[in-house]
Design a protein around this motif. Structure first.
Motif, PDB file in Angstrom:
ATOM      1  N   CYS A 380       0.855  -1.187   0.000  1.00 17.90           N
ATOM      2  CA  CYS A 380       0.000   0.000   0.000  1.00 17.90           C
ATOM      3  C   CYS A 380       0.886   1.231   0.000  1.00 17.90           C
ATOM      4  O   CYS A 380       2.106   1.134   0.172  1.00 17.90           O
ATOM      5  CB  CYS A 380      -0.929   0.000   1.211  1.00 17.90           C
ATOM      6  N   GLU A 381       0.278   2.384  -0.180  1.00 18.00           N
ATOM      7  CA  GLU A 381       1.031   3.624  -0.086  1.00 18.00           C
ATOM      8  C   GLU A 381       1.363   3.895   1.382  1.00 18.00           C
ATOM      9  O   GLU A 381       0.574   3.569   2.278  1.00 18.00           O
ATOM     10  CB  GLU A 381       0.224   4.777  -0.677  1.00 18.00           C
ATOM     11  N   PRO A 382       2.522   4.504   1.656  1.00 19.39           N
ATOM     12  CA  PRO A 382       2.963   4.695   3.054  1.00 19.39           C
ATOM     13  C   PRO A 382       2.345   5.912   3.722  1.00 19.39           C
ATOM     14  O   PRO A 382       3.035   6.735   4.314  1.00 19.39           O
ATOM     15  CB  PRO A 382       4.476   4.853   2.895  1.00 19.39           C
ATOM     16  N   ASN A 383       1.038   6.047   3.628  1.00 17.63           N
ATOM     17  CA  ASN A 383       0.368   7.176   4.258  1.00 17.63           C
ATOM     18  C   ASN A 383      -1.010   6.748   4.737  1.00 17.63           C
ATOM     19  O   ASN A 383      -1.504   5.680   4.389  1.00 17.63           O
ATOM     20  CB  ASN A 383       0.254   8.361   3.283  1.00 17.63           C
ATOM     21  N   GLY A 384      -1.652   7.603   5.516  1.00 19.95           N
ATOM     22  CA  GLY A 384      -2.978   7.280   6.031  1.00 19.95           C
ATOM     23  C   GLY A 384      -2.923   6.296   7.191  1.00 19.95           C
ATOM     24  O   GLY A 384      -1.889   6.126   7.842  1.00 19.95           O
ATOM     25  N   HIS A 385      -4.063   5.650   7.451  1.00 14.62           N
ATOM     26  CA  HIS A 385      -4.183   4.744   8.587  1.00 14.62           C
ATOM     27  C   HIS A 385      -4.719   3.381   8.151  1.00 14.62           C
ATOM     28  O   HIS A 385      -5.548   3.293   7.238  1.00 14.62           O
ATOM     29  CB  HIS A 385      -5.146   5.319   9.633  1.00 14.62           C
ATOM     30  N   LEU A 386      -4.239   2.354   8.804  1.00 14.98           N
ATOM     31  CA  LEU A 386      -4.852   1.036   8.696  1.00 14.98           C
ATOM     32  C   LEU A 386      -5.971   0.958   9.719  1.00 14.98           C
ATOM     33  O   LEU A 386      -5.775   1.291  10.892  1.00 14.98           O
ATOM     34  CB  LEU A 386      -3.824  -0.072   8.953  1.00 14.98           C
ATOM     35  N   LEU A 387      -7.137   0.540   9.275  1.00 16.83           N
ATOM     36  CA  LEU A 387      -8.311   0.462  10.143  1.00 16.83           C
ATOM     37  C   LEU A 387      -8.642  -1.001  10.406  1.00 16.83           C
ATOM     38  O   LEU A 387      -8.761  -1.797   9.485  1.00 16.83           O
ATOM     39  CB  LEU A 387      -9.501   1.151   9.483  1.00 16.83           C
ATOM     40  N   PHE A 388      -8.798  -1.334  11.690  1.00 21.40           N
ATOM     41  CA  PHE A 388      -9.136  -2.700  12.083  1.00 21.40           C
ATOM     42  C   PHE A 388     -10.518  -2.702  12.735  1.00 21.40           C
ATOM     43  O   PHE A 388     -10.718  -2.064  13.775  1.00 21.40           O
ATOM     44  CB  PHE A 388      -8.102  -3.247  13.073  1.00 21.40           C
ATOM     45  N   ASP A 389     -11.464  -3.402  12.094  1.00 31.74           N
ATOM     46  CA  ASP A 389     -12.813  -3.539  12.640  1.00 31.74           C
ATOM     47  C   ASP A 389     -12.945  -4.917  13.274  1.00 31.74           C
ATOM     48  O   ASP A 389     -12.823  -5.935  12.575  1.00 31.74           O
ATOM     49  CB  ASP A 389     -13.866  -3.390  11.535  1.00 31.74           C
ATOM     50  N   LEU A 390     -13.197  -4.949  14.573  1.00 32.59           N
ATOM     51  CA  LEU A 390     -13.431  -6.216  15.255  1.00 32.59           C
ATOM     52  C   LEU A 390     -14.874  -6.627  14.988  1.00 32.59           C
ATOM     53  O   LEU A 390     -15.814  -5.919  15.339  1.00 32.59           O
ATOM     54  CB  LEU A 390     -13.195  -6.063  16.765  1.00 32.59           C
ATOM     55  N   MET A 391     -15.039  -7.772  14.331  1.00 34.60           N
ATOM     56  CA  MET A 391     -16.352  -8.237  13.922  1.00 34.60           C
ATOM     57  C   MET A 391     -16.776  -9.446  14.738  1.00 34.60           C
ATOM     58  O   MET A 391     -15.970 -10.314  15.077  1.00 34.60           O
ATOM     59  CB  MET A 391     -16.344  -8.607  12.439  1.00 34.60           C
ATOM     60  N   SER A 392     -18.055  -9.506  15.038  1.00 39.11           N
ATOM     61  CA  SER A 392     -18.632 -10.630  15.774  1.00 39.11           C
ATOM     62  C   SER A 392     -19.628 -11.343  14.875  1.00 39.11           C
ATOM     63  O   SER A 392     -20.499 -10.723  14.266  1.00 39.11           O
ATOM     64  CB  SER A 392     -19.341 -10.125  17.041  1.00 39.11           C
ATOM     65  N   CYS A 393     -19.481 -12.657  14.783  1.00 37.79           N
ATOM     66  CA  CYS A 393     -20.393 -13.473  13.991  1.00 37.79           C
ATOM     67  C   CYS A 393     -21.116 -14.395  14.974  1.00 37.79           C
ATOM     68  O   CYS A 393     -20.549 -15.391  15.435  1.00 37.79           O
ATOM     69  CB  CYS A 393     -19.622 -14.277  12.947  1.00 37.79           C
ATOM     70  N   SER A 394     -22.320 -14.056  15.330  1.00 38.92           N
ATOM     71  CA  SER A 394     -23.033 -14.790  16.378  1.00 38.92           C
ATOM     72  C   SER A 394     -23.485 -16.155  15.883  1.00 38.92           C
ATOM     73  O   SER A 394     -23.694 -16.376  14.698  1.00 38.92           O
ATOM     74  CB  SER A 394     -24.250 -13.991  16.853  1.00 38.92           C
ATOM     75  N   SER A 395     -23.636 -17.084  16.831  1.00 39.09           N
ATOM     76  CA  SER A 395     -24.053 -18.436  16.488  1.00 39.09           C
ATOM     77  C   SER A 395     -25.515 -18.447  16.067  1.00 39.09           C
ATOM     78  O   SER A 395     -26.335 -17.653  16.513  1.00 39.09           O
ATOM     79  CB  SER A 395     -23.876 -19.358  17.701  1.00 39.09           C
ATOM     80  N   SER A 396     -25.821 -19.366  15.171  1.00 36.53           N
ATOM     81  CA  SER A 396     -27.196 -19.519  14.710  1.00 36.53           C
ATOM     82  C   SER A 396     -27.421 -20.959  14.290  1.00 36.53           C
ATOM     83  O   SER A 396     -26.634 -21.523  13.545  1.00 36.53           O
ATOM     84  CB  SER A 396     -27.477 -18.574  13.530  1.00 36.53           C
ATOM     85  N   GLY A 397     -28.474 -21.555  14.779  1.00 38.12           N
ATOM     86  CA  GLY A 397     -28.774 -22.941  14.422  1.00 38.12           C
ATOM     87  C   GLY A 397     -29.586 -23.051  13.156  1.00 38.12           C
ATOM     88  O   GLY A 397     -29.859 -24.156  12.682  1.00 38.12           O
ATOM     89  N   LEU A 398     -29.980 -21.931  12.596  1.00 33.33           N
ATOM     90  CA  LEU A 398     -30.809 -21.949  11.388  1.00 33.33           C
ATOM     91  C   LEU A 398     -29.942 -21.906  10.141  1.00 33.33           C
ATOM     92  O   LEU A 398     -28.857 -21.311  10.147  1.00 33.33           O
ATOM     93  CB  LEU A 398     -31.756 -20.738  11.401  1.00 33.33           C
ATOM     94  N   PRO A 399     -30.409 -22.520   9.059  1.00 35.11           N
ATOM     95  CA  PRO A 399     -29.642 -22.531   7.808  1.00 35.11           C
ATOM     96  C   PRO A 399     -29.772 -21.220   7.043  1.00 35.11           C
ATOM     97  O   PRO A 399     -30.168 -21.184   5.887  1.00 35.11           O
ATOM     98  CB  PRO A 399     -30.268 -23.683   7.031  1.00 35.11           C
ATOM     99  N   ILE A 400     -29.480 -20.129   7.743  1.00 30.99           N
ATOM    100  CA  ILE A 400     -29.533 -18.811   7.118  1.00 30.99           C
ATOM    101  C   ILE A 400     -28.232 -18.096   7.448  1.00 30.99           C
ATOM    102  O   ILE A 400     -27.509 -18.494   8.361  1.00 30.99           O
ATOM    103  CB  ILE A 400     -30.736 -17.984   7.634  1.00 30.99           C
ATOM    104  N   PRO A 401     -27.903 -17.065   6.716  1.00 34.72           N
ATOM    105  CA  PRO A 401     -26.661 -16.356   7.003  1.00 34.72           C
ATOM    106  C   PRO A 401     -26.602 -15.870   8.447  1.00 34.72           C
ATOM    107  O   PRO A 401     -27.591 -15.374   8.995  1.00 34.72           O
ATOM    108  CB  PRO A 401     -26.709 -15.171   6.038  1.00 34.72           C
ATOM    109  N   LYS A 402     -25.457 -16.053   9.065  1.00 34.01           N
ATOM    110  CA  LYS A 402     -25.281 -15.602  10.443  1.00 34.01           C
ATOM    111  C   LYS A 402     -25.043 -14.095  10.459  1.00 34.01           C
ATOM    112  O   LYS A 402     -24.262 -13.580   9.665  1.00 34.01           O
ATOM    113  CB  LYS A 402     -24.094 -16.324  11.066  1.00 34.01           C
TER     114      LYS A 402
END
Length: 858
Positions: A380-402
């Protein structure tokens, strides 16, 4: 870093070395570059002659001069002798033994200067001539290659120097990148070398037998230290009581072999001892050296033009210089997660302000949660900021997207990382700023490890774009969705869509007295400032560029080296079919036809064996240029080549482009359609997901745990898919992609990785999202989960994708992208990334990130 680990690192830095390793490493790099320009020293008669001169001339001279100097001032070693001496010293134990057997002491490099750095070698030449009247001081290739070595050296060792040279010859390629010659980078390498020696000392103290394997920055410094044999022997005896051997005989990188397991154990011990990551940006294995083009070349007679004219023409296609850094990133640990939270956590990273090199969003797991090491590697270019988003994927027993939601974020300044005080590395706990009000006793913290190289010049990447309506004689196929231009104009744009220049091929007016049958063509350009320039003219069978400053000639007969064109002028450039030298694939199975590409290679006294300066992708109308001086002549040449190729019968080089043109003209939409992409991007963004439209510009290393992981080989050690991209899953659970063993990884053999086709990620802007060929049938994009056959199709419209909402998998040998939110897998096995991470057939994995590996040095 814990207190105990910090103390251990501080103790390692107390290691005393009586050599200025930074300055000496820079001298070594300069010397290796000179030897690489004289590759006749690598094998055959030239090598045999150099070894003979080394034993019969140089070592006796060095022994006499070091005992009783012939003259005041340094002795200058001839280049060929210095190369053999270099390789001999890189086995320090054997060199010490040989010197003591032959001369009773170690022959050191004190008061000896390399011929590369010598200000004057007159005294040494006169002494050499006096001692060896029949042997010239400087050995040239013509003499070395024409003479057989019959006489035996008076004193010699049975050490196999031919094999030693063979092992050391590829080393320069691994350490020849610009950032390695930077003082700041080398200072970090010296600190790591001291840590490396300290690990070996600790193992010796604990009677632990271990094969400790360095990364390439450490190995460069280790080599540098060994090239000062007296200091090396004294220093190592002081440090650990003996002279440390340098075992370079093992080069087998196969998973489970000595080198592979040694690196895995070294990584683990380093990280446990120091609390720091062992990998380092710019220090990992680059793959095997590029295949040679043939014998050395010498430049043709250049057209003499003044520098003023050269720079005047250069201004026609002005484009700002751009720098890039290589970044390696690992998410090590997380703490203070709220109690009762169920499901999985991962991190989506990007830049707060996307740049021209890296404008994607990627996904990376956290080591302490998954137990599997994943390391991202990208530029990448050596400027700006790296952004880290902590994501949570909750459990689901249904056959649908979590449901996936953001827990919080944290960012890191790239400017801070590349400044000298950072030492180009950072590993620490960062507090996550919550995205919403959360009841927590302590803030959530993420341990982030980042390494960067020093900034270096980035290549220029331009796209040739034609309007949808085009003539039969157009030289590059049209990409739909661009602003309509005048008939037959081709726009050259950058990755951001900004126009750099427009070009047109037209028939020029006949001169007085010429007949209608006289063929005249010219290339006219309009700069972004609206200035009109005549850039090239066809005179007979020769194109004259920029007022005859350059001459482009077609090689009408087949050359032994395979070259197609020669561009002579200020410099000497030859065009070869396929991807050559630095553009050569290192890891993936080559799925795309080599006839789609042409490499421009400059030959000069500085680079007699060639230096790749540009790559033209004839199929997708893209040119990658490494140096500014070649921007305008390279772009003009790429523009006229297809027209020339058609007329001269090189149909294979344009066949794929023609096929793509016909295919594109029958489609209602296309992934190259800028407006359509933007609309899809916006619709996906509304759902909380940003499409990865630049999958080939960054990569994620998935160096897996040796005991449980799989994919295409281990860790950063054996990158079977390299920078082309592939997802490497846990071999006990799902199975890796592409190159892994079907018996071990459970994955798919054969198909390649991203950007190379056969199931890779490819550039979604250019290739339809998955690289590769064909467009096997697609399952329902809403539910079915797979596509058969081989190929991908457009990710935005048809083939290649499994269920984008459910399954994430693709059947057969396909390479769809799997579920963009969840799936790490695609191809034959497919599957959800939170469960399997695998991909069969050779797919590309999650749309948010493509995985790859990086190898390291033995």
């Amino acid at each position: 870093m814990e207190m105990k680990q910090q103390l251990e690192w501080n103790e390692a830095q107390k290691t005393l070395i009586n050599v200025d390793l930074v300055a000496a490493a820079k001298e070594q790099l300069k010397f290796l570059a000179t030897v690489d320009r004289n590759r006749w020293l690598y094998e055959g008669r030239g090598l045999d002659k150099a070894i003979h001169r080394y034993y019969s001339c140089w070592l006796p001279l060095l022994a006499k001069h070091s005992e009783s100097p012939y003259f005041d001032g340094p002795l200058v070693v001839p280049l060929d002798c210095e190369w053999i001496w270099h390789c001999h010293r890189l086995n320090p134990v054997r060199y010490k033994t040989d010197c003591e057997n032959l001369y009773g002491r170690i022959l050191d490099n004190h008061d000896v200067v390399s011929s590369v750095n010598a200000k004057s070698k007159k005294d040494t030449e006169e002494l050499w001539k006096h001692l060896y009247a029949n042997e010239p001081y400087d050995l040239d290739s013509a003499r070395a290659l024409s003479e057989d070595v019959h006489a035996k050296a008076e004193k010699y060792s049975d050490y196999d120097l031919v094999s030693a040279v063979s092992r050391q010859s590829p080393f320069f390629y691994q350490v020849s990148r610009p950032h390695i010659n930077n003082n700041l980078y080398l200072e970090g390498a010296v600190a790591r070398y001291k840590g490396f020696l300290h690990l070996i000392r600790r193992n010796k103290e604990r009677s632990i037998k271990s094969f400790t394997v360095p990364t390439y920055d450490i190995d460069l410094i280790w080599h540098t230290h060994q090239l000062h044999p007296a200091s090396y022997c004294k220093d190592l005896v002081d440090i650990m009581g003996k002279v440390l051997e340098h075992d370079d005989t093992d080069s087998d990188r196969t998973k489970g072999k000595k080198l592979d397991t040694g690196f895995f154990r070294t990584t683990r011990q380093w990280e446990e001892t120091y609390g720091l990551r062992y990998w380092r940006a710019g220090a990992m294995y680059r793959g095997s050296s590029p295949s040679p083009l043939g014998n050395s070349y010498y430049p043709s007679n250049p057209v003499s033009k003044s520098a003023d004219i050269f720079h005047e023409h250069q201004k026609i296609m002005q484009y700002p210089e751009m720098e890039a850094v290589e970044v390696m990133l690992e998410l090590v640990d997380i703490r203070n997660l709220p109690e009762g939270r169920e499901g999985s956590f991962f991190v989506s990273f990007s830049k707060t302000q996307p740049d021209r090199i890296f404008n994607a969003k990627r996904k990376l797991t956290i080591l302490s949660i998954t137990g599997e090491k994943q390391v991202a590697s990208f530029q990448c270019e050596p400027n700006g900021h790296l952004l880290f988003d902590l994501m949570s994927c909750s459990s689901s027993g249904l056959p649908i997207p979590k449901p996936v939601k953001s827990v919080g974020s944290v960012k890191v300044s790239l400017e801070d990382l590349v400044c000298p005080t950072s030492k180009l590395t950072m590993e620490k706990w960062l507090e996550v700023v919550p995205s919403s009000k959360m009841e927590a006793l302590k803030p959530i913290c993420l341990r982030v490890a980042i390494s960067v190289t020093t900034p270096t010049a980035a290549p220029y990447v331009f796209h040739f774009v034609r309007p949808r309506a085009f003539s039969k004689n157009s030289c590059l196929f049209p990409l739909p969705g661009r602003i309509q231009h005048a008939k037959n104009w081709t726009r050259i744009i950058d990755d951001a869509g900004d126009e750099v220049i427009s070009l047109q091929m037209r028939d020029s007016k006949k001169s007085k007295g010429e007949t209608d049958s006289t063929l005249h063509k010219e290339v006219v350009g309009v700069s972004k400032f609206g200035e009109v320039h005549s850039l090239a003219e066809l005179v007979g069978k020769e194109w004259l560029l920029l007022g005859a400053q350059w001459s482009l000639q077609l090689q009408t007969s087949s050359c032994d080296d395979g070259q197609l064109f020669e561009l002579a002028g200020q410099r000497n450039v030859k065009f070869f079919p396929g991807q050559r030298l630095d553009y050569e694939h290192k890891y993936c199975t080559k799925q795309r036809s080599e006839d789609d590409f042409m490499t421009a290679v400059e030959f000069s006294a500085q680079d007699p064996y060639g230096k790749a300066v540009a790559l033209a992708d004839l199929k997708f109308g893209v040119i990658n240029v490494k140096e500014e001086w070649f921007l305008l002549p390279g772009s003009i040449t790429a523009f006229v080549l297809c027209d020339t190729l058609k007329k001269e019968g090189y149909s294979s080089l344009v066949g794929s482009a023609k096929h793509s043109k016909e295919k594109l003209s029958t489609q209602e939409t296309d992934v190259c359609h800028e407006e359509d992409n933007r609309a899809n991007l916006e619709s996906e963004t509304e759902k909380g997901v940003k499409l990865d439209l630049e999958a080939t510009k960054g990569s994620i290393v998935a160096p897996a745990n040796e005991a449980i992981s799989g994919g295409c080989n281990n860790l950063m050690k054996r990158g079977a898919c390299g920078s082309c991209g592939a997802v490497f899953g846990n071999k006990l659970k799902s199975g890796g992609c592409g190159c892994g063993s079907m018996l071990e990884s459970g994955g798919c053999s054969g198909s390649g990785c991203g950007g190379c086709g056969g199931g890779g990620c490819g550039s979604m802007l250019e290739s339809g999202g998955c690289g590769g060929s064909g467009c096997g049938g697609c399952g329902s994009m809403l539910e079915s989960g797979g596509c058969g056959g081989g190929g991908c199709g457009s990710m935005l419209e048809s083939g290649g994708c499994g269920s984008m909402l459910k399954s994430g998998g693709c059947g057969g040998g396909g390479c769809g992208c799997g579920n963009r939110l969840e799936s790490g897998g695609c191809g034959g096995c497919g599957g959800n990334s939170l469960k399997s991470s695998g991909c069969g057939g050779g797919g590309c994995g999650n749309g948010l990130a493509c995985m790859t590996t990086v190898e390291v040095n033995a």
